[in-house]
Design a protein around this motif. Structure first.
Motif: not given
Length: 173
Positions: A94-108
């Motif tokens: 949840s803490t990382m969600s805003r940063r993670l959503l910037w990346f495509p699924p493979a990078a996530q």
């Protein structure tokens, strides 16, 4: 300008019924008696982390706690082992969600590897404290198979949100 990848298009709002169905399905898949095999993914951790990233205000540490307790009961393991690991996973995801959503699924998926590894380590430490033996290094294969499933799970879990409400040839989106 066209979007560079499919996940950048506008999605419909998520239905919480779908979220709870996927979490329950993950719990059901975890309780299938294949845990003795090395590398079987942790489906609850996958679904929980995914929804904590996508919907951090709706799926949170409380869901992780209850799913962890149900998993502990289902496995007959030390009560709180999975609950603790899933609460930590939900908090960090949840803490990382805003940063993670910037990346495509493979990078996530690559960025989720440390979270899934942390989940496995927490469960292992609780097991060792409870007196169990070290299960061997193949225990950590679960981390990588769970992360590998992030990419297909991304598209499967978002499928209901990708459906257009109605088809209109004049609508630009």
């Amino acid at each position: 300008m066209q979007p560079t990848h499919r996940s950048s298009r506008i999605l419909l709002p998520v239905r919480m019924g779908w979220v709870w169905i996927t979490l329950f399905l993950g719990l059901t898949l975890n309780l299938v008696p294949t845990r003795a095999l090395p590398g079987v993914p942790d489906f609850v951790a996958l679904a929980l982390a995914f929804w904590c990233v996508r919907e951090p205000l709706r799926v949170n540490m409380g869901a992780g706690f209850w799913l962890g307790l149900l998993t502990d009961i289902g496995y007959g393991s030390a009560l709180g082992q999975h609950a603790l690991a899933y609460v930590l996973l939900a908090f960090i995801a949840s803490t990382m969600s805003r940063r993670l959503l910037w990346f495509p699924p493979a990078a996530q998926a690559l960025q989720m590897v440390p979270l899934f590894l942390m989940t496995q380590i927490v469960m292992l430490v609780v097991r060792l404290i409870a007196g169990a033996e070290f299960p061997g290094w193949e225990y950590f294969f679960t981390t990588f198979t769970t992360a590998l499933l992030w990419f297909p799970a991304h598209f499967v879990l978002l499928l209901p949100q990708m459906q257009p409400i109605e088809r209109d040839q004049n609508r630009p989106l």
